[in-house]
Design an enzyme around this catalytic site. Structure first.
Site, PDB file in Angstrom:
ATOM      1  N   ASN A  70      17.332  52.760  42.326  1.00  0.00           N
ATOM      2  CA  ASN A  70      16.806  52.609  43.487  1.00  0.00           C
ATOM      3  C   ASN A  70      17.453  51.959  44.598  1.00  0.00           C
ATOM      4  OD1 ASN A  70      14.577  54.068  42.333  1.00  0.00           O
ATOM      5  ND2 ASN A  70      13.047  51.932  42.248  1.00  0.00           N
ATOM      6  N   PHE A 127      18.503  62.899  50.513  1.00  0.00           N
ATOM      7  CA  PHE A 127      18.166  61.570  50.858  1.00  0.00           C
ATOM      8  C   PHE A 127      18.976  61.182  52.048  1.00  0.00           C
ATOM      9  CE2 PHE A 127      15.065  59.602  47.828  1.00  0.00           C
ATOM     10  CZ  PHE A 127      15.083  60.701  47.114  1.00  0.00           C
ATOM     11  N   LYS A 185     -11.003  52.065  34.821  1.00  0.00           N
ATOM     12  CA  LYS A 185      -9.877  53.327  34.582  1.00  0.00           C
ATOM     13  C   LYS A 185      -9.927  53.709  33.479  1.00  0.00           C
ATOM     14  CE  LYS A 185      -6.211  51.745  37.812  1.00  0.00           C
ATOM     15  NZ  LYS A 185      -4.975  51.108  38.074  1.00  0.00           N
ATOM     16  N   GLU A 193      11.913  53.645  33.619  1.00  0.00           N
ATOM     17  CA  GLU A 193      11.096  55.071  33.993  1.00  0.00           C
ATOM     18  C   GLU A 193      11.474  55.293  35.204  1.00  0.00           C
ATOM     19  OE1 GLU A 193       9.187  57.385  32.342  1.00  0.00           O
ATOM     20  OE2 GLU A 193       9.529  58.407  34.133  1.00  0.00           O
ATOM     21  N   PHE A 194      12.023  56.462  35.501  1.00  0.00           N
ATOM     22  CA  PHE A 194      12.334  57.200  36.875  1.00  0.00           C
ATOM     23  C   PHE A 194      11.409  58.215  37.366  1.00  0.00           C
ATOM     24  CE2 PHE A 194      15.880  55.909  34.037  1.00  0.00           C
ATOM     25  CZ  PHE A 194      16.318  54.984  34.985  1.00  0.00           C
ATOM     26  N   CYS A 222       7.206  50.930  44.708  1.00  0.00           N
ATOM     27  CA  CYS A 222       8.383  50.775  43.955  1.00  0.00           C
ATOM     28  C   CYS A 222       9.642  50.282  44.897  1.00  0.00           C
ATOM     29  CB  CYS A 222       8.821  52.031  42.973  1.00  0.00           C
ATOM     30  SG  CYS A 222       7.660  52.238  41.896  1.00  0.00           S
ATOM     31  N   THR A 255       9.283  48.137  35.717  1.00  0.00           N
ATOM     32  CA  THR A 255      10.637  47.694  36.232  1.00  0.00           C
ATOM     33  C   THR A 255      10.918  46.503  36.381  1.00  0.00           C
ATOM     34  OG1 THR A 255      10.467  49.939  37.511  1.00  0.00           O
ATOM     35  CG2 THR A 255      12.124  48.315  38.384  1.00  0.00           C
ATOM     36  N   GLU A 261       6.239  59.649  41.926  1.00  0.00           N
ATOM     37  CA  GLU A 261       4.744  60.052  42.344  1.00  0.00           C
ATOM     38  C   GLU A 261       4.789  61.661  42.995  1.00  0.00           C
ATOM     39  OE1 GLU A 261       2.749  56.982  44.197  1.00  0.00           O
ATOM     40  OE2 GLU A 261       3.556  55.632  42.552  1.00  0.00           O
TER      41      GLU A 261
HETATM   42  N1  LIG Z   1       4.526  54.543  40.039  1.00  0.00           N
HETATM   43  C1  LIG Z   1       5.743  54.944  39.973  1.00  0.00           C
HETATM   44  O1  LIG Z   1       5.963  56.188  40.340  1.00  0.00           O
HETATM   45  C2  LIG Z   1       6.589  54.496  39.179  1.00  0.00           C
HETATM   46  C3  LIG Z   1       7.807  54.908  38.624  1.00  0.00           C
HETATM   47  C4  LIG Z   1       8.795  54.269  37.890  1.00  0.00           C
HETATM   48  C5  LIG Z   1       8.591  52.928  37.408  1.00  0.00           C
HETATM   49  N2  LIG Z   1       7.489  52.333  37.874  1.00  0.00           N
HETATM   50  C6  LIG Z   1       7.159  50.957  37.414  1.00  0.00           C
HETATM   51  O2  LIG Z   1       6.110  50.953  36.504  1.00  0.00           O
HETATM   52  C7  LIG Z   1       5.440  49.808  36.462  1.00  0.00           C
HETATM   53  C8  LIG Z   1       3.835  50.275  36.935  1.00  0.00           C
HETATM   54  O3  LIG Z   1       3.817  50.933  37.734  1.00  0.00           O
HETATM   55  P1  LIG Z   1       2.504  51.618  38.420  1.00  0.00           P
HETATM   56  O4  LIG Z   1       2.598  52.267  39.546  1.00  0.00           O
HETATM   57  O5  LIG Z   1       2.117  52.546  37.116  1.00  0.00           O
HETATM   58  O6  LIG Z   1       1.352  50.690  38.645  1.00  0.00           O
HETATM   59  P2  LIG Z   1      -0.242  50.685  38.594  1.00  0.00           P
HETATM   60  O7  LIG Z   1      -0.565  49.315  39.411  1.00  0.00           O
HETATM   61  O8  LIG Z   1      -0.747  52.108  39.273  1.00  0.00           O
HETATM   62  O9  LIG Z   1      -0.654  50.391  37.303  1.00  0.00           O
HETATM   63  C9  LIG Z   1      -0.573  49.299  36.405  1.00  0.00           C
HETATM   64  C10 LIG Z   1      -1.578  49.269  35.624  1.00  0.00           C
HETATM   65  O10 LIG Z   1      -1.634  48.076  34.310  1.00  0.00           O
HETATM   66  C11 LIG Z   1      -3.001  47.549  34.299  1.00  0.00           C
HETATM   67  N3  LIG Z   1      -2.717  46.205  33.820  1.00  0.00           N
HETATM   68  C12 LIG Z   1      -2.368  45.101  34.347  1.00  0.00           C
HETATM   69  N4  LIG Z   1      -2.467  44.329  33.355  1.00  0.00           N
HETATM   70  C13 LIG Z   1      -2.295  44.487  32.260  1.00  0.00           C
HETATM   71  C14 LIG Z   1      -2.584  44.087  30.948  1.00  0.00           C
HETATM   72  N5  LIG Z   1      -2.088  42.789  30.769  1.00  0.00           N
HETATM   73  N6  LIG Z   1      -2.606  44.833  29.960  1.00  0.00           N
HETATM   74  C15 LIG Z   1      -3.014  46.242  30.059  1.00  0.00           C
HETATM   75  N7  LIG Z   1      -2.988  46.842  31.376  1.00  0.00           N
HETATM   76  C16 LIG Z   1      -2.814  45.867  32.292  1.00  0.00           C
HETATM   77  C17 LIG Z   1      -3.507  47.567  35.624  1.00  0.00           C
HETATM   78  O11 LIG Z   1      -4.968  47.729  35.461  1.00  0.00           O
HETATM   79  C18 LIG Z   1      -3.042  48.926  36.035  1.00  0.00           C
HETATM   80  O12 LIG Z   1      -4.129  50.034  35.750  1.00  0.00           O
HETATM   81  C19 LIG Z   1       5.751  49.015  37.558  1.00  0.00           C
HETATM   82  O13 LIG Z   1       6.766  48.367  37.036  1.00  0.00           O
HETATM   83  C20 LIG Z   1       6.528  49.969  38.519  1.00  0.00           C
HETATM   84  O14 LIG Z   1       7.560  49.498  39.228  1.00  0.00           O
HETATM   85  C21 LIG Z   1       6.309  53.037  38.434  1.00  0.00           C
END
Ligand SMILES: NC(=O)c1ccc[n+]([C@@H]2O[C@H](COP(=O)([O-])OP(=O)(O)OC[C@H]3O[C@@H](n4cnc5c(N)ncnc54)[C@H](O)[C@@H]3O)[C@@H](O)[C@H]2O)c1
Length: 456
Positions: A210, A251, A33, A150-151, A262, A120, A154
């Site tokens: 949510n 919605f 990544k 964070e809200f 999520c 989250t 995607e």
């Molecule tokens: N995706 C969304 O739209 C969104 C929106 C709001 C909140 N969130 C929240 O944000 C958080 C992340 O979600 P996401 O969708 O980005 O997940 P994701 O799986 O896409 O990304 C998580 C990243 O963290 C990395 N990672 C894991 N352990 C690590 C560590 N110890 N040190 C550094 N990097 C590490 C992974 O390699 C991965 O790249 C979750 O809690 C999710 O609920 C996501």
């Protein structure tokens, strides 16, 4: 600033913050990544983000690394954006990545700094991590912790990051609030509403938001179930309810329901945490919200089976869509793929096509067949089932598709197609919660709600 975890949330945050003018170091444990992002490639599909990554890299303000030593030395504020998936065999959130990220930073940081959680998490996590961080840190309580939920959605991640509806700062000191204000100053100066809260309230805002949205989706889908039993039409109902300002149409769109990385895991983890806290009864309804949502998937399979004449064995089904929503290649807990899997288990010959998510879908479900185009997917199909409402599928010409299929039969799992046009072209058209011969109802469309609408 550093951004720890450069997945959907972290990569977007790191890139947008650099575009806003901050010096940003993105950190991930996954070297692929880090390499991809450093070379200018966004490792997932997100409209507008690749252009912003190029802009940020060209500015010289954005770099990526796998080194926590580098991160600890670099940042004044550290945003932790790592994943919090559903724990295996439980409804609880798996906090091991969050704990590891905070611990790795805490052990190394040797000057006053702020650790900011964005992931989250269950209520109470920030307080628990604060103790852990103070115990591990060479500077003890000088290392402070805050939560900034964070809200972003995607598909709209750049817009939501640069122009959020609101910012929420969960803080334990005036210094932490000042750091956060500095870290978001261009966004605050643009007039974005800010709520400054205690840590627990900040954590709760995210899961409460949510839960509310999931409940609204499942509410109209529960009404769809009542419609199915009574001959009423859920689209007419949704339209009429939506005109009520107190209810609103957003919605309130019936269909296959929500999925993604999520919403499903967040409502489950919230319910689990509430039970631990002794207030499980207060959110027991979230179990129903989840169950209604899951039933939409089996009910969609029922409709496909009905159109196939009662059995799916050997029936060729074109499954349109795999991502959990359009404008995304994310297949985490995707209703579309779940339906495709259920059809496959009933021995249908399923061909899946998604404009962006075929590759991720194939990794998750290698047993399904994948087509490279809409035309290839529907060729020879006995039933077509729309599962993710990509614009390409909405825009498809029913006459043109009709010339390719073996049988003009379509299940519109997203209430996204024009029923009248399909029927005029000789298709048998079915949608959840709608009587067999119902005509098209124009529901108010908010592009950004595309379903299941979106969120995260
Ligand atoms: N995706 C969304 O739209 C969104 C929106 C709001 C909140 N969130 C929240 O944000 C958080 C992340 O979600 P996401 O969708 O980005 O997940 P994701 O799986 O896409 O990304 C998580 C990243 O963290 C990395 N990672 C894991 N352990 C690590 C560590 N110890 N040190 C550094 N990097 C590490 C992974 O390699 C991965 O790249 C979750 O809690 C999710 O609920 C996501």
């Amino acid at each position: 600033m550093t951004v720890i975890g450069t997945g959907y949330l972290g990569a977007t945050h790191a890139i947008c913050m650099a575009v806003l003018g901050y010096e940003v170091l993105g950190v991930d444990v996954d070297p692929r990544k880090v390499e991809a992002l450093a070379s200018g490639a966004v490792p997932f599909y997100e409209p507008g983000l690749p252009e912003k990554l190029t802009e940020a890299l060209e500015s010289g303000r954005l770099r990526f690394t796998t080194s926590f030593d580098e991160a600890a030395a670099f940042g004044d504020v550290h945003f932790v954006c790592v994943g919090t998936p559903q724990a295996p065999g439980s409804h609880a959130a798996d906090l091991r990545y969050v704990e590891s990220a905070f611990a790795e930073l805490a052990k190394r940081i040797d000057r006053k700094a702020l650790l900011i959680g964005k992931s989250t998490v269950p209520i109470g996590t920030a307080e628990r991590l604060t103790e852990m961080v103070h115990g591990l840190s060479p500077i003890g309580q000088e290392l402070e912790l805050a939560w900034n939920p964070e809200f972003l959605r995607e598909g709209f991640a750049v817009k939501d990051t640069l122009h959020p509806d609101r910012l929420v700062f969960g803080v334990a000191s005036a210094w932490a609030e000042a750091q956060l204000r500095a870290a978001f100053s261009p966004i605050l100066e643009a007039g974005t509403p800010l709520v400054v809260a205690d840590l627990a309230s900040a954590e709760l805002v995210k899961v409460a938001a949510n839960s509310f949205l999931a409940t609204k989706i499942s509410y109209i889908n529960a009404m769809a179930e009542v419609c199915e039993a009574t001959g009423a039409d859920v689209q007419v109902l949704a339209q009429a309810l939506g005109y009520d300002d107190r209810i609103g149409s957003r919605f309130l769109k019936p269909g296959l329901g929500f999925g993604g990385g999520c919403l499903p895991k967040d409502i489950r983890a919230f319910k689990h945490r509430a039970e631990e806290l002794g207030v499980g009864q207060a959110v027991a309804f979230l179990g129903e919200v989840d169950a209604i949502n899951t039933r939409r998937r089996t009910r969609t399979v029922d409709l496909v089976r009905e159109l196939a004449g009662g059995s799916l064995k050997g029936v060729r089904v074109a499954a349109l869509g795999a991502a959990f929503k359009p404008n995304s290649d994310d297949v985490r807990d995707a209703p579309a793929l779940d339906v495709a899997r259920l059809l496959y288990l009933e021995e249908a010959s399923v061909v899946v096509y998604d404009p962006e998510a075929n590759e991720n879908a194939h990794k998750a479900y290698p047993d399904l067949d994948y087509a490279d185009s809409l035309a290839e997917a529907v060729s020879g199909a006995q039933v077509v089932v729309l599962l993710t409402e990509w614009q390409q599928f909405r825009d498809a010409d029913p006459e043109h598709l009709g010339a390719l299929v073996a049988n003009r039969a379509v299940v519109d799992g997203r209430h996204a197609l024009d029923a009248d046009r399909y029927r005029a072209a000789g298709w048998e058209y079915r949608a959840l919660g709608r009587p067999t011969a119902s005509t098209t109802v124009r529901l108010v469309e908010h592009e950004s709600d595309s379903v299941a609408l979106t969120l995260s």
